[in-house]
Design a protein around this motif. Structure first.
Motif, PDB file in Angstrom:
ATOM      1  N   GLU A  72      25.353  11.900  21.712  1.00 24.72           N
ATOM      2  CA  GLU A  72      24.762  12.837  22.666  1.00 24.72           C
ATOM      3  C   GLU A  72      23.261  12.662  22.789  1.00 24.72           C
ATOM      4  N   VAL A  73      22.578  12.379  21.677  1.00 23.84           N
ATOM      5  CA  VAL A  73      21.136  12.141  21.719  1.00 23.84           C
ATOM      6  C   VAL A  73      20.924  10.638  21.838  1.00 23.84           C
ATOM      7  N   GLU A 140      13.921   9.086  21.708  1.00 17.75           N
ATOM      8  CA  GLU A 140      15.185   9.746  22.001  1.00 17.75           C
ATOM      9  C   GLU A 140      15.029  10.670  23.203  1.00 17.75           C
ATOM     10  N   SER A 142      17.322  13.717  25.576  1.00 14.53           N
ATOM     11  CA  SER A 142      18.462  14.622  25.475  1.00 14.53           C
ATOM     12  C   SER A 142      19.572  14.199  26.428  1.00 14.53           C
ATOM     13  N   GLN A 143      20.720  14.854  26.268  1.00 12.16           N
ATOM     14  CA  GLN A 143      21.863  14.554  27.125  1.00 12.16           C
ATOM     15  C   GLN A 143      21.551  14.902  28.580  1.00 12.16           C
ATOM     16  N   GLN A 145      18.604  14.885  30.048  1.00  9.95           N
ATOM     17  CA  GLN A 145      17.688  13.887  30.592  1.00  9.95           C
ATOM     18  C   GLN A 145      18.415  12.581  30.919  1.00  9.95           C
ATOM     19  N   SER A 146      19.335  12.174  30.037  1.00  9.94           N
ATOM     20  CA  SER A 146      20.064  10.921  30.282  1.00  9.94           C
ATOM     21  C   SER A 146      20.930  11.026  31.531  1.00  9.94           C
TER      22      SER A 146
END
Length: 646
Positions: A72-73, A140, A142-143, A145-146
């Motif tokens: 997730e990260v 890294e 976050s989900q 942002q991705s």
């Protein structure tokens, strides 16, 4: 990326040789295009479609694994690479769809659209690889942002698709049937070749640097196959820029180089990202094995500590069954360790205390407190052990409890305090005897003082009075007085001084006012004498009815106040003293306050402070309470409480 420098050097050398051989071979093919033109692809559409489809599948695989590489990260680099190759795969599909014309599309128009999709997809790859080659810092995201990056990439790809399909003329012509590549197409291919060559040089330098310093790597990507991939992609772009017909073998060779490049990219980007979680899992497994070994050593160390402890340690479950007992505990109770494990704790508790002990333990477990002391006072008689012989003995212990898998366990650490209790009882007995002796000595001393004061007053006082009377008779003889007047006057003054001194000494020993007028009258006399002698204002706040007490209490209170006033005169440097009595049905309260310099706390406990020691002993003999309150510079207060019989 391999952590072994020898393996890395070997693979880098192999990649350099492969790239060199393919470059030399390609140079011969580029130069000898006339001989190469003999070879023609009879059915170019299926061949090109197959090669492009395999490339698309590999790029889609890169997306899938890069996207899921870190859970997730995700890593920023992993997300960018995943989105870039997904967009490239989609645009590659559009390129395949429009290549050489498809049903419903004009052939020339379709070829232009196909080349447009080709240039856009290859530009995305070249830009992504070049950006990666500059070795950015990774981080890294976050989900959310991705998914934002993924949505932006898909929207951009959809926009390019709509633009190429709806407005193909916005992009300059890239291919002319029969004439081959346009100058615009060749210029674009040249730019892509330059970008790939620059990326290859940078990746090669990265691989050399990481041989020495593994910690310098920011992204989890193997640079060795990536170096080979960019070299192959640069050579493939050369093939794609020189063909004139779609049946030209250069297209097949270019596609083959591109396919090998895609495989190398998959190896460099995806395989290592797959390896990373497994490497972490392996590291976690190693750490788990190490932790298990450390836990084993810790348990062995704890077991040795329990076995060698001089205090007894017993652990029971919620049914009061013993599950652990150390040798010291077994020895204290007179059993063997194996005899106690698995038996009830009631075996070690006297029968009359078992129910009480059970309820105490249950309340302790439900109270929310995890540990507490037991048996620290000798009055806690329920904390009593029972030896194998039936002998009972006192225990001082601490108990703790914890929950494990829904079951409650209690651990008791205890020691046999029989010797300490015996010593305590002996000390208490000696102290009681000393207190009785002190009270007896005080009584004897007071009686002796009374006797001496009576003897001085009744016998020696009368003799001095008779002597003065005789001297008065001599003073009546004129002839004798005339010759001895100075001597007689001196003798009279000395006798008067002796009588006064005798009365003062007798009063200090035992004031007659205490016997004749009671405590109130004696304290009034003491107050006046103290104020007159020491020039210190002394106030007595009391009623005569409050001070009607028996002789022992009256004498003790008088002596306490007398000693307090003596201390004030000697040490306090006070100007005012107040003596206040308050009486109820059950107690007599006495406060003695002064406004002197106070008593330092260290001086209160000195053994040389006989005045305070004497006061405490007198008050203790009357079962009273005594407290000294003092603040340096603000004075001292003595608070005394004496119980009274109903």
């Amino acid at each position: 990326m391999s952590s072994n420098p020898i393996s890395l050097t070997s693979r880098l050398s192999e990649a350099r040789w492969i790239a060199g051989l393919l470059f030399v071979l390609s140079c011969f093919l580029w130069i000898d295009q006339e001989r190469l033109s003999v070879f023609v692809v009879p059915a170019p559409l299926p061949v090109h479609t197959f090669l492009e489809t395999v490339t698309i599948v590999i790029f889609a695989s890169v997306f899938i694994v890069c996207w899921n590489a870190f859970g997730e990260v995700r890593k920023k680099s992993s997300v960018i690479l995943a989105v870039a190759f997904l967009c490239t795969a989609i645009l590659g599909f559009f390129h395949t769809l429009t290549f050489q014309g498809m049903p419903g599309f004009e052939a020339a128009g379709d070829m232009h659209k196909s080349m447009s999709f080709w240039l856009i997809s290859r530009s995305i790859i070249a830009t992504t690889l070049l950006g990666l080659a500059f070795d950015p810092e990774d981080s890294e995201i976050s989900q959310m942002q991705s998914y934002g990056v993924l949505s932006a990439g898909l929207l951009a790809t959809l926009g390019w698709g709509i633009l190429v399909f709806a407005f193909p003329n916005l992009i300059p012509l890239t291919f002319i049937q029969g004439a081959g590549q346009t100058s615009f197409k060749v210029a674009c291919e040249t730019s892509l070749i330059a970008a790939h060559v620059l990326a290859a040089v940078l990746f090669y330098r990265h691989a050399l640097r990481f041989q020495i310093d593994k910690s310098a790597e920011h992204l989890h990507i193997d640079r060795v196959p990536l170096f080979l991939a960019t070299v192959l992609m640069a050579m493939s772009e050369v093939y794609f820029s020189i063909y004139a017909e779609t049946s030209d073998v250069n297209v097949v060779i270019g596609h083959t180089f591109l396919l090998f490049s895609a495989i190398a990219i998959y190896r460099s980007m995806v395989a290592l990202n797959i390896h990373t979680p497994y490497a972490s899992l392996a590291a976690s497994t190693n750490n788990l094995a190490k932790s298990a070994e450390e836990l084993k050593l810790e348990r062995q160390r704890l077991s040795r500590m329990i076995d060698t402890a001089i205090d007894g340690i017993i652990t029971v479950d919620d049914k009061q069954e013993i599950i652990l007992v150390n040798p010291a505990a077994a020895l204290i109770f007179g059993y063997d360790v194996n005899e106690l494990v698995g038996t009830s704790l009631n075996r070690l508790i006297p029968a009359r205390h078992r129910e009480t002990h059970k309820s105490h333990v249950q309340q302790f477990g439900e109270a929310g407190i995890t540990r507490r002391k037991m048996g620290t006072h000798f009055e806690d008689f329920y904390v009593t052990g029972c030896r194998a012989s039936g002998e009972e003995f006192p225990i001082e212990a601490s108990i703790a409890h914890q929950l494990e898998n829904g079951k409650r366990y209690y651990t008791v650490i205890f020691r046999d305090i029989t010797d300490r209790k015996v010593a305590k009882e002996k000390m208490a007995k000696y102290h009681e005897q000393l207190s009785q002796l002190s009270a007896t000595l005080q009584s004897i001393r007071e009686e002796e003082r009374k006797h001496i004061a009576r003897e001085l007053h009744d016998d020696l006082g009368q003799l001095l009075a008779a002597l003065r009377m005789d001297l008065s008779l001599l003073q009546r003889d004129p002839s004798f007085l005339e010759r001895n007047k100075p001597t007689i006057n001196s003798m009279d003054q000395l006798i008067l001084t002796a009588i006064t001194t005798l009365r003062r000494i007798a009063t200090d020993l035992r004031p007659r006012a205490l016997d004749e007028g009671g405590l109130f009258f004696a304290l009034q006399t003491l107050q006046r004498d103290f104020s007159h002698r020491h020039r210190i204002n002394c106030e007595l706040i009391a009623d005569e009815d409050q001070l009607i007490l028996d002789d022992a209490r009256s004498t003790a209170i008088f002596r306490i106040i007398q000693e307090s006033l003596t201390n004030v005169a000697r040490h306090a440097e006070a100007s005012d003293v107040q003596i206040e009595f308050q009486r109820s049905h059950t107690e007599l309260k006495l406060n003695i306050n002064d406004n002197g310099k106070g008593i330092v706390e260290e001086d209160m406990g000195k053994t040389s402070s006989f005045g305070l020691v004497g006061m405490r002993e007198r008050i203790k003999a009357m079962d009273g309470e005594f407290q000294v309150l003092s603040t340096p510079g603000e004075g001292t207060t003595l608070e005394i409480r004496l119980p009274l019989a109903d």
